[in-house]
Every structure is written in structure tokens, then in C-alpha cells.
Motif scaffolding. Structure first.
Motif, PDB file in Angstrom:
ATOM      1  N   ILE A 269       0.805  -1.218   0.000  1.00 25.77           N
ATOM      2  CA  ILE A 269       0.000   0.000   0.000  1.00 25.77           C
ATOM      3  C   ILE A 269       0.835   1.263   0.000  1.00 25.77           C
ATOM      4  O   ILE A 269       0.322   2.350  -0.287  1.00 25.77           O
ATOM      5  CB  ILE A 269      -0.983   0.021   1.193  1.00 25.77           C
ATOM      6  CG1 ILE A 269      -0.234   0.020   2.520  1.00 25.77           C
ATOM      7  CG2 ILE A 269      -1.945  -1.137   1.108  1.00 25.77           C
ATOM      8  CD1 ILE A 269      -1.157   0.054   3.720  1.00 25.77           C
ATOM      9  N   THR A 270       2.119   1.166   0.314  1.00 30.36           N
ATOM     10  CA  THR A 270       2.985   2.347   0.275  1.00 30.36           C
ATOM     11  C   THR A 270       3.791   2.413  -1.015  1.00 30.36           C
ATOM     12  O   THR A 270       4.596   3.318  -1.190  1.00 30.36           O
ATOM     13  CB  THR A 270       3.959   2.349   1.469  1.00 30.36           C
ATOM     14  OG1 THR A 270       4.760   1.161   1.455  1.00 30.36           O
ATOM     15  CG2 THR A 270       3.198   2.430   2.785  1.00 30.36           C
ATOM     16  N   ALA A 271       3.552   1.462  -1.927  1.00 28.91           N
ATOM     17  CA  ALA A 271       4.330   1.401  -3.163  1.00 28.91           C
ATOM     18  C   ALA A 271       3.700   2.252  -4.258  1.00 28.91           C
ATOM     19  O   ALA A 271       2.496   2.523  -4.251  1.00 28.91           O
ATOM     20  CB  ALA A 271       4.446  -0.047  -3.642  1.00 28.91           C
ATOM     21  N   GLU A 272       4.544   2.688  -5.167  1.00 30.05           N
ATOM     22  CA  GLU A 272       4.056   3.352  -6.372  1.00 30.05           C
ATOM     23  C   GLU A 272       3.521   2.290  -7.330  1.00 30.05           C
ATOM     24  O   GLU A 272       3.710   1.096  -7.133  1.00 30.05           O
ATOM     25  CB  GLU A 272       5.186   4.143  -7.037  1.00 30.05           C
ATOM     26  CG  GLU A 272       5.820   5.199  -6.153  1.00 30.05           C
ATOM     27  CD  GLU A 272       4.876   6.331  -5.809  1.00 30.05           C
ATOM     28  OE1 GLU A 272       3.936   6.561  -6.596  1.00 30.05           O
ATOM     29  OE2 GLU A 272       5.070   6.966  -4.756  1.00 30.05           O
ATOM     30  N   SER A 273       2.816   2.728  -8.371  1.00 37.43           N
ATOM     31  CA  SER A 273       2.308   1.777  -9.347  1.00 37.43           C
ATOM     32  C   SER A 273       3.462   1.008  -9.991  1.00 37.43           C
ATOM     33  O   SER A 273       4.574   1.513 -10.126  1.00 37.43           O
ATOM     34  CB  SER A 273       1.505   2.507 -10.432  1.00 37.43           C
ATOM     35  OG  SER A 273       2.318   3.470 -11.076  1.00 37.43           O
ATOM     36  N   VAL A 274       3.180  -0.231 -10.358  1.00 33.68           N
ATOM     37  CA  VAL A 274       4.216  -1.125 -10.866  1.00 33.68           C
ATOM     38  C   VAL A 274       4.198  -1.137 -12.392  1.00 33.68           C
ATOM     39  O   VAL A 274       3.141  -1.266 -13.013  1.00 33.68           O
ATOM     40  CB  VAL A 274       3.988  -2.555 -10.319  1.00 33.68           C
ATOM     41  CG1 VAL A 274       4.931  -3.541 -10.979  1.00 33.68           C
ATOM     42  CG2 VAL A 274       4.178  -2.565  -8.811  1.00 33.68           C
ATOM     43  N   ASP A 275       5.362  -0.982 -13.006  1.00 38.93           N
ATOM     44  CA  ASP A 275       5.452  -1.041 -14.470  1.00 38.93           C
ATOM     45  C   ASP A 275       6.446  -2.095 -14.927  1.00 38.93           C
ATOM     46  O   ASP A 275       6.996  -2.008 -16.016  1.00 38.93           O
ATOM     47  CB  ASP A 275       5.816   0.329 -15.048  1.00 38.93           C
ATOM     48  CG  ASP A 275       7.156   0.851 -14.519  1.00 38.93           C
ATOM     49  OD1 ASP A 275       7.790   0.141 -13.715  1.00 38.93           O
ATOM     50  OD2 ASP A 275       7.550   1.958 -14.917  1.00 38.93           O
ATOM     51  N   THR A 276       6.685  -3.100 -14.082  1.00 41.34           N
ATOM     52  CA  THR A 276       7.602  -4.180 -14.427  1.00 41.34           C
ATOM     53  C   THR A 276       6.835  -5.394 -14.943  1.00 41.34           C
ATOM     54  O   THR A 276       5.628  -5.520 -14.728  1.00 41.34           O
ATOM     55  CB  THR A 276       8.449  -4.594 -13.214  1.00 41.34           C
ATOM     56  OG1 THR A 276       7.566  -4.982 -12.144  1.00 41.34           O
ATOM     57  CG2 THR A 276       9.317  -3.442 -12.736  1.00 41.34           C
TER      58      THR A 276
ATOM     59  N   GLU B  34      -4.418  -5.212  -7.127  1.00 41.07           N
ATOM     60  CA  GLU B  34      -4.821  -3.865  -7.545  1.00 41.07           C
ATOM     61  C   GLU B  34      -3.614  -2.963  -7.777  1.00 41.07           C
ATOM     62  O   GLU B  34      -3.669  -2.047  -8.597  1.00 41.07           O
ATOM     63  CB  GLU B  34      -5.749  -3.258  -6.490  1.00 41.07           C
ATOM     64  CG  GLU B  34      -7.117  -3.929  -6.460  1.00 41.07           C
ATOM     65  CD  GLU B  34      -8.058  -3.317  -5.441  1.00 41.07           C
ATOM     66  OE1 GLU B  34      -7.595  -2.463  -4.643  1.00 41.07           O
ATOM     67  OE2 GLU B  34      -9.251  -3.683  -5.438  1.00 41.07           O
ATOM     68  N   LEU B  35      -2.515  -3.221  -7.060  1.00 41.54           N
ATOM     69  CA  LEU B  35      -1.281  -2.477  -7.314  1.00 41.54           C
ATOM     70  C   LEU B  35      -0.817  -2.688  -8.751  1.00 41.54           C
ATOM     71  O   LEU B  35      -0.255  -1.791  -9.377  1.00 41.54           O
ATOM     72  CB  LEU B  35      -0.190  -2.930  -6.333  1.00 41.54           C
ATOM     73  CG  LEU B  35       1.220  -2.346  -6.530  1.00 41.54           C
ATOM     74  CD1 LEU B  35       1.217  -0.840  -6.272  1.00 41.54           C
ATOM     75  CD2 LEU B  35       2.220  -3.040  -5.609  1.00 41.54           C
ATOM     76  N   TYR B  36      -1.080  -3.875  -9.280  1.00 41.89           N
ATOM     77  CA  TYR B  36      -0.680  -4.202 -10.652  1.00 41.89           C
ATOM     78  C   TYR B  36      -1.732  -3.789 -11.682  1.00 41.89           C
ATOM     79  O   TYR B  36      -1.592  -4.095 -12.868  1.00 41.89           O
ATOM     80  CB  TYR B  36      -0.435  -5.707 -10.781  1.00 41.89           C
ATOM     81  CG  TYR B  36       0.572  -6.270  -9.806  1.00 41.89           C
ATOM     82  CD1 TYR B  36       1.685  -5.547  -9.404  1.00 41.89           C
ATOM     83  CD2 TYR B  36       0.415  -7.553  -9.280  1.00 41.89           C
ATOM     84  CE1 TYR B  36       2.604  -6.059  -8.517  1.00 41.89           C
ATOM     85  CE2 TYR B  36       1.343  -8.087  -8.386  1.00 41.89           C
ATOM     86  CZ  TYR B  36       2.422  -7.334  -8.003  1.00 41.89           C
ATOM     87  OH  TYR B  36       3.336  -7.859  -7.118  1.00 41.89           O
ATOM     88  N   GLY B  37      -2.808  -3.149 -11.226  1.00 44.16           N
ATOM     89  CA  GLY B  37      -3.878  -2.771 -12.148  1.00 44.16           C
ATOM     90  C   GLY B  37      -4.786  -3.924 -12.490  1.00 44.16           C
ATOM     91  O   GLY B  37      -5.485  -3.886 -13.509  1.00 44.16           O
ATOM     92  N   GLY B  38      -4.806  -4.951 -11.632  1.00 44.44           N
ATOM     93  CA  GLY B  38      -5.614  -6.129 -11.880  1.00 44.44           C
ATOM     94  C   GLY B  38      -6.835  -6.208 -10.984  1.00 44.44           C
ATOM     95  O   GLY B  38      -7.253  -5.218 -10.382  1.00 44.44           O
TER      96      GLY B  38
END
Length: 359
Positions: A202-209, A328-332
Motif C-alpha cells: 500500500i505504500t508502493a508506487e504503481s508497478v510497471d515491471t 490492484e497495485l498491478y492494475g488487476g
């Protein structure tokens, strides 16, 4: 030949659309002009009046900095003004003074750079006060609680072992009580680790990996077959499948497999992990199926966000929240179904790692 009335009409329409947009945006917006290096207020939208608590008529013509910048932050404001005056866009988190006290904002300073426009630029303030406060409070509570919980678990398990060793004749009641204490300590330990994992999500930025989820799942299954030899864990996987995610996906898969095994009273819990590709739509689905008891409907409803979290309606732990927020962090998306075995089928829907190339 230029149709001058039409050009003027288009310009007037653009100005009307611009003013309509500015007036309805819920971020606080102020237009200003620089006079002797100071930003003087030309116009503010209604949201600025609501957020900062200052009347529009009393702001126009005044120095914006004198009104909303705390004295001890003047050097920061001067630096931002200089950048804007030089034609640079500013983007920074700032503390600004409202009629009700200090608040935290995401500040964007945008220079116009057009002499035909009366103002020199605009500043946009997005109120982050509650978000940053809650995030900080959560971090503090998480770190204090996980530290104290971990210490408490170590004390409980260590002293229980010493207590049992000190008893010459252990009765069945004592052994049963010790087993219950050990189980409770294990649950506390699991809860502490889940809290740590949730904080990292929850403290991470969006993931683009992009990662290949197949070897990740294979490692999880291999590990859990050793950890739970009585369980039957199968997998149906392609040779490779790239998804938009990172290494934290492993903890989400582990949490689902753990729940499927530990919440199943059968002598041989069955778990099936599979990955399917939905083809040209760019999505991949990871299923964790079991033959155990259904996740309570109330818990599924809360996790999906269809019901409020209440004292009697909150879910049994952090595991599914960890999975939900990771996906949800991964946009899923996380969803629940009934498996063909009569148990749970938990689905993680993730973007294919190469979905851009498919468009």
C-alpha cells in the motif's frame, strides 16, 4: 481568406469552455501575474475558496504567497516562483496555510508564456492532507504493532516450551492447552508477516515491471509440497506467461495456497493452481482452486468492497486483503467463484506483460 468572425467565435468558445472547466474542477486553482517577482492573484475558482477559506474578492490583487505560504516556507515558495517565471512547470508536495490552519497539497505551477493572456500562469492545489496523514499513521501503527506482536509471539512460544519441559507428568489437558497456545502464536506470527507485506504494497508506487509468473508459481508449489506433505497440490501451467507484476506476486499466491490448505479440515487438502491466457484482450487469469469450505459470503462481500467493514463484518484476517491490494497495485482484479470441486476458486486477473505489443 480568413473568416475573422468565425475565428473570434472559436476563440470565445474556447475561453468559455476553459472557464467552465476551471470553475467545476474540484482542485483549488488560482491564476496569477508576477509583479516585482511576487505572484498577485488574478482569479481563483470556487474550489480554491472552499479549500483555503478565503473570499475571492479579498484575494484578487493580493500576493498569493503572503496569504497562503507560511513564513518559514518563503524560501521554498520563492524558488518555485522563479522556476515558473522562467517558464518551467513545477510539481511538488507543499504545506500551505488555509483559514483553518496548515494543510498538505500537491502543487503544480504552470506558466502560460503567452503575452496575449493577462495572467502569467496558474497554480493547482490538490489537497493531500488526509491521505498523507492516514498513510503516515498507518505506517507508524504497522511498525509498532508488528514489532510488539513479533516480540509477544517469541515470548509466548519460548515460555510455553519451557513450561512444558518443566512438567514431569504432562496431562492431556496440558498438552491440548499448549497446542492451542502454539496455534494462536502461529496465527499471530502469520498476521504480523501479512501486515509487513501489506505495508510494502500500500505504500508502493504503481508497478510497471513485467515478470514470468510460471516459474514463480512453480517455486511456490514446490515449496508448499514440502511444507505440507499431506496436501495434494497440482498445477496446470503454460511454458511461460508474462504478466504486469513484480516479485510481490509470490506472497499473494502463497497466501491463497496457505488458506486453501490450512482452512481445509480434510486429511488430504486439494489445491489446483492454473494459469489461462484470454488471448487478444491482453489479460491473464491465475486460478487457485480448492475443495475446502467456502470462504464466507460476508467476507467475500467485504473484500470486493460491496459492504462496509464493521465489527461483525470484517473478514477473518489479512490474507485476502494482501492478495486484493497486491493485485490492484498491478492494475488487476481479484474475484471469487465456486470451484468444480465444490470449494473456492479465487481468480487473479492481471495484464499480460506484452499486451502493448498486441494492440
Amino acid at each position: 481568406m480568413t473568416d475573422e468572425p468565425s475565428v473570434k467565435r472559436v476563440a470565445d468558445d474556447a475561453e468559455t469552455r476553459y472557464q467552465t472547466l476551471i470553475s467545476h474542477v474540484r482542485d483549488a486553482i488560482v491564476e496569477f501575474e508576477f509583479v516585482d517577482g511576487k505572484p498577485l492573484v488574478c482569479h481563483v475558482n470556487d474550489a480554491f475558496v472552499d479549500v483555503f477559506g478565503y473570499e475571492s474578492a479579498k484575494l484578487e490583487g493580493e500576493s498569493l504567497d503572503d496569504r497562503i505560504v507560511p513564513d518559514w516556507n518563503r524560501a521554498e515558495a520563492t524558488r518555485l516562483n522563479e522556476r515558473t517565471a522562467a517558464g518551467e512547470v513545477n510539481y511538488q508536495q507543499v504545506r500551505r496555510e488555509t483559514a483553518d490552519g496548515l494543510r498538505t497539497f500537491l502543487y503544480r505551477g504552470v506558466p502560460y508564456g503567452d503575452e496575449a493572456i493577462a495572467a502569467d500562469g496558474m497554480a493547482i492545489y490538490t489537497d493531500l492532507t488526509e491521505i498523507t496523514r492516514q498513510k503516515r499513521q498507518l505506517q507508524v501503527m504497522n511498525r509498532v504493532l508488528r514489532h510488539n506482536l513479533r516480540n509477544a509471539v517469541n515470548v509466548i512460544t519460548g515460555n510455553m516450551t519451557r513450561l512444558l519441559n518443566a512438567l514431569d507428568d504432562q496431562t492431556s489437558e496440558q498438552v491440548d492447552a499448549a497446542a492451542k497456545v502454539e496455534h494462536a502464536a502461529h496465527e499471530l506470527e502469520t498476521l504480523t508477516q501479512e501486515a509487513i507485506d501489506i505495508e510494502s504494497v500500500i505504500t508502493a508506487e504503481s508497478v510497471d515491471t513485467v515478470i514470468d509468473c510460471v516459474p514463480l508459481i512453480q517455486r511456490v508449489v514446490t515449496d508448499y509440497r514440502q511444507r505440507y506433505p499431506s496436501a495434494e497440490i497440482r498445477m496446470t501451467l503454460p511454458d511461460s506467461m508474462l504478466v504486469s507484476a513484480d516479485s510481490r506476486l509470490r506472497r499473494a499466491i502463497e497466501s491463497l495456497v496457505t488458506n486453501a490448505i490450512e482452512h481445509n479440515p480434510a486429511a488430504t487438502p486439494y489445491v489446483h493452481v492454473q494459469v489461462t491466457d484470454n488471448g487478444p484482450n491482453g489479460w491473464v487469469e491465475i486460478y487457485v482452486d480448492d475443495d475446502g469450505p467456502q470462504i464466507p459470503a460476508d467476507e467475500r462481500t467485504v473484500i470486493r468492497g460491496d459492504a462496509n467493514i464493521e465489527p461483525t463484518h470484517h473478514g477473518s484476517g489479512l490474507g485476502l486483503w494482501l492478495v486484493k491490494w497486491t493485485v490492484e497495485l498491478y492494475g488487476g482484479e481479484l474475484s471469487f467463484e465456486t470451484s468444480s470441486l465444490g470449494g473456492n476458486s479465487v481468480r487473479l486477473r492481471l495484464l499480460r506483460g506484452d499486451h502493448d505489443a498486441m494492440e
